[in-house]
Design an enzyme around this catalytic site. Structure first.
Site, PDB file in Angstrom:
ATOM      1  CB  ILE A  13      -0.990  -0.007   1.202  1.00 56.47           C
ATOM      2  CG1 ILE A  13      -1.911   1.217   1.153  1.00 56.47           C
ATOM      3  CG2 ILE A  13      -0.267  -0.067   2.552  1.00 56.47           C
ATOM      4  CD1 ILE A  13      -3.099   1.136   2.125  1.00 56.47           C
ATOM      5  CG  ASP A  44      -9.651   6.594   2.089  1.00 58.39           C
ATOM      6  OD1 ASP A  44      -9.434   5.428   2.463  1.00 58.39           O
ATOM      7  OD2 ASP A  44     -10.542   7.316   2.578  1.00 58.39           O
ATOM      8  CE1 TYR A  49     -16.192   9.379   3.685  1.00 61.85           C
ATOM      9  CE2 TYR A  49     -14.424   9.008   2.128  1.00 61.85           C
ATOM     10  CZ  TYR A  49     -14.892   9.009   3.416  1.00 61.85           C
ATOM     11  OH  TYR A  49     -14.052   8.634   4.439  1.00 61.85           O
ATOM     12  CE  LYS A  77     -12.517   4.876   4.434  1.00 61.20           C
ATOM     13  NZ  LYS A  77     -12.674   6.046   3.549  1.00 61.20           N
TER      14      LYS A  77
HETATM   15  N1  NAP Z   1     -12.667   6.263   8.069  1.00 61.87           N
HETATM   16  C1  NAP Z   1     -13.273   7.361   8.489  1.00 61.87           C
HETATM   17  O1  NAP Z   1     -14.227   7.332   9.272  1.00 61.87           O
HETATM   18  C2  NAP Z   1     -12.752   8.683   8.005  1.00 61.87           C
HETATM   19  C3  NAP Z   1     -13.100   9.861   8.692  1.00 61.87           C
HETATM   20  C4  NAP Z   1     -12.573  11.062   8.238  1.00 61.87           C
HETATM   21  C5  NAP Z   1     -11.742  11.091   7.129  1.00 61.87           C
HETATM   22  N2  NAP Z   1     -11.449   9.929   6.454  1.00 61.87           N
HETATM   23  C6  NAP Z   1     -10.586   9.923   5.243  1.00 61.87           C
HETATM   24  O2  NAP Z   1      -9.421  10.684   5.506  1.00 61.87           O
HETATM   25  C7  NAP Z   1      -9.298  11.745   4.560  1.00 61.87           C
HETATM   26  C8  NAP Z   1      -8.589  12.932   5.181  1.00 61.87           C
HETATM   27  O3  NAP Z   1      -9.251  13.404   6.335  1.00 61.87           O
HETATM   28  P1  NAP Z   1     -10.019  14.804   6.360  1.00 61.87           P
HETATM   29  O4  NAP Z   1     -10.534  15.110   5.011  1.00 61.87           O
HETATM   30  O5  NAP Z   1     -10.962  14.757   7.499  1.00 61.87           O
HETATM   31  O6  NAP Z   1      -8.914  15.842   6.830  1.00 61.87           O
HETATM   32  P2  NAP Z   1      -7.458  16.350   6.439  1.00 61.87           P
HETATM   33  O7  NAP Z   1      -6.918  15.593   5.291  1.00 61.87           O
HETATM   34  O8  NAP Z   1      -6.711  16.418   7.709  1.00 61.87           O
HETATM   35  O9  NAP Z   1      -7.771  17.847   5.992  1.00 61.87           O
HETATM   36  C9  NAP Z   1      -8.478  18.171   4.834  1.00 61.87           C
HETATM   37  C10 NAP Z   1      -8.702  19.670   4.828  1.00 61.87           C
HETATM   38  O10 NAP Z   1      -7.437  20.344   4.775  1.00 61.87           O
HETATM   39  C11 NAP Z   1      -7.349  21.193   3.638  1.00 61.87           C
HETATM   40  N3  NAP Z   1      -5.967  21.010   3.136  1.00 61.87           N
HETATM   41  C12 NAP Z   1      -5.492  19.973   2.426  1.00 61.87           C
HETATM   42  N4  NAP Z   1      -4.186  20.121   2.162  1.00 61.87           N
HETATM   43  C13 NAP Z   1      -3.827  21.290   2.725  1.00 61.87           C
HETATM   44  C14 NAP Z   1      -2.606  21.980   2.798  1.00 61.87           C
HETATM   45  N5  NAP Z   1      -1.501  21.501   2.242  1.00 61.87           N
HETATM   46  N6  NAP Z   1      -2.582  23.170   3.467  1.00 61.87           N
HETATM   47  C15 NAP Z   1      -3.714  23.674   4.033  1.00 61.87           C
HETATM   48  N7  NAP Z   1      -4.907  23.051   4.010  1.00 61.87           N
HETATM   49  C16 NAP Z   1      -4.964  21.866   3.356  1.00 61.87           C
HETATM   50  C17 NAP Z   1      -8.419  20.712   2.676  1.00 61.87           C
HETATM   51  O11 NAP Z   1      -8.967  21.751   1.922  1.00 61.87           O
HETATM   52  P3  NAP Z   1      -8.916  21.798   0.301  1.00 61.87           P
HETATM   53  O12 NAP Z   1      -9.578  20.563  -0.238  1.00 61.87           O
HETATM   54  O13 NAP Z   1      -9.661  23.054   0.022  1.00 61.87           O
HETATM   55  O14 NAP Z   1      -7.456  21.882  -0.053  1.00 61.87           O
HETATM   56  C18 NAP Z   1      -9.479  20.168   3.634  1.00 61.87           C
HETATM   57  O15 NAP Z   1     -10.309  21.216   4.094  1.00 61.87           O
HETATM   58  C19 NAP Z   1     -10.754  12.005   4.154  1.00 61.87           C
HETATM   59  O16 NAP Z   1     -10.871  12.770   3.000  1.00 61.87           O
HETATM   60  C20 NAP Z   1     -11.258  10.586   4.027  1.00 61.87           C
HETATM   61  O17 NAP Z   1     -10.823   9.997   2.812  1.00 61.87           O
HETATM   62  C21 NAP Z   1     -11.922   8.734   6.897  1.00 61.87           C
END
Ligand code: NAP
Length: 308
Positions: A13, A44, A49, A77
């Protein structure tokens, strides 16, 4: 960027993948195409979603070119309403059809929570998790998915899955960042050969569904100082830390420059830097699961019991 971890099955992975939660329709397809063009080989996804069809259209375009299906690791998922064993294969086939794929690399039980189609809740004991797991194992046997795993599972719940498992879970995808490091859960999973994927690695800045009683992780002064020290961004520090602490991670962005930034993490944090980040842990969950607890069957205690 091309570095990988090996799963218990022997499959590999890629350590950084593109998250797609809250990646809106109309932009998510382009984000996936950008990511793959920029070198990502791990996406992912999740049925809940609501954007798997558009991701499927992007895959179709991409896989007609030089990058082939087998070059990209795709996770999805199983949603809470599909845990009954007789529903599992249908749920997986729906995701495959939306994504336009013949198989997934990894399929995870999204949450240890059972719901009915109308959104009402069933007690966790109502569907033995081992029965859902057996149905997932049958999907591996049929070649519909290569590895199976869980998400948001405490060590106690992972142990329940392991008890009757013929195929070991390959992954536990959990919230993990500087404010919620979960060292015991990580250690336990790795000791069982189960890999951990860190979600919300940046602390999900701006997420309207999270409780922001704490700053997003990338806004933390200590992280920003480390970014300055290494001449990188705070996001890159968070992602590098996740990889160096032995986890896969899946930052989400739909902005091309950030997608590129988040995968450009070939610098090294020193032992001292790692210790500084370790000191930021305060057990703070953004995604605390409180949306599952407004009913008589689930409480925060029962959801996370046995995590530490
Ligand atoms: N299994 C579960 O229950 C579960 C729960 C939550 C999340 N997930 C997975 O994990 C992924 C990531 O988690 P997440 O989306 O909660 O949070 P994250 O990746 O920690 O943060 C995403 C946020 O940060 C911004 N961002 C991204 N890159 C950036 C950078 N370099 N500088 C500043 N801001 C930035 C994005 O905005 P922009 O898009 O505007 O750049 C978005 O608002 C999800 O998309 C999902 O696939 C899984």
């Amino acid at each position: 960027m091309d570095s990988t971890f090996t799963l218990v099955s022997g499959n590999k992975i890629p350590v950084v993948g593109l998250g797609t939660w809250q990646a809106e329709k109309g932009v998510v397809g382009q984000a996936v195409k950008d990511a793959i063009e920029l070198g990502y080989r791990h996406i992912d996804c999740a049925a809940i979603y609501g954007n798997e069809k558009e991701i499927g259209e992007a895959f179709k375009e991409v896989f007609a070119g030089d990058v082939k299906r087998e070059d990209v690791f795709v996770t999805s998922k199983l949603w809470n309403t599909m845990h009954a064993p007789e529903k599992v294969e249908d749920a997986l086939k729906k995701t495959l059809s939306d994504l336009g794929l013949e198989y997934l690399d990894l399929y995870l039980i999204h949450w240890p929570v059972h719901q009915n189609d109308d959104g009402s809740f069933l007690p966790y004991e109502a569907i033995p998790i081992g029965d859902t797991w057996k149905a997932l194992e049958a999907c591996v046997d049929k070649g519909l998915v290569r590895d199976i795993g869980v998400s948001n599972f405490s060590a106690k719940k992972v142990k329940q899955v392991l008890q009757g498992a013929r195929i070991k879970p390959a992954m536990n995808q959990i919230e993990r960042h500087a404010y919620l490091q979960q060292p015991k859960l990580l250690e336990y999973c790795l000791s069982e050969g189960i890999r951990v994927t860190a979600y919300s690695p940046l602390g999900s800045p701006g997420n309207s569904m999270y409780d922001f009683s704490e700053k997003a992780v990338i806004e933390t002064e200590a992280i920003q100082k480390l970014a300055e020290k290494h001449n990188v961004t705070a996001a890159q520090v968070c992602i590098r830390w996740a990889i160096q602490s032995g986890t896969v991670t899946i930052p989400k962005s739909t902005k091309r420059h950030r997608i590129q930034e988040n995968a450009t993490v070939d610098f090294k944090l020193s032992d001292e830097d790692m210790k500084e980040i370790a000191a930021l842990d305060k057990g703070h969950r953004y995604c605390d699961g409180s949306f599952w607890t407004k009913n008589e069957h689930y409480t925060l205690e029962s959801l996370w019991e046995g995590t530490e």
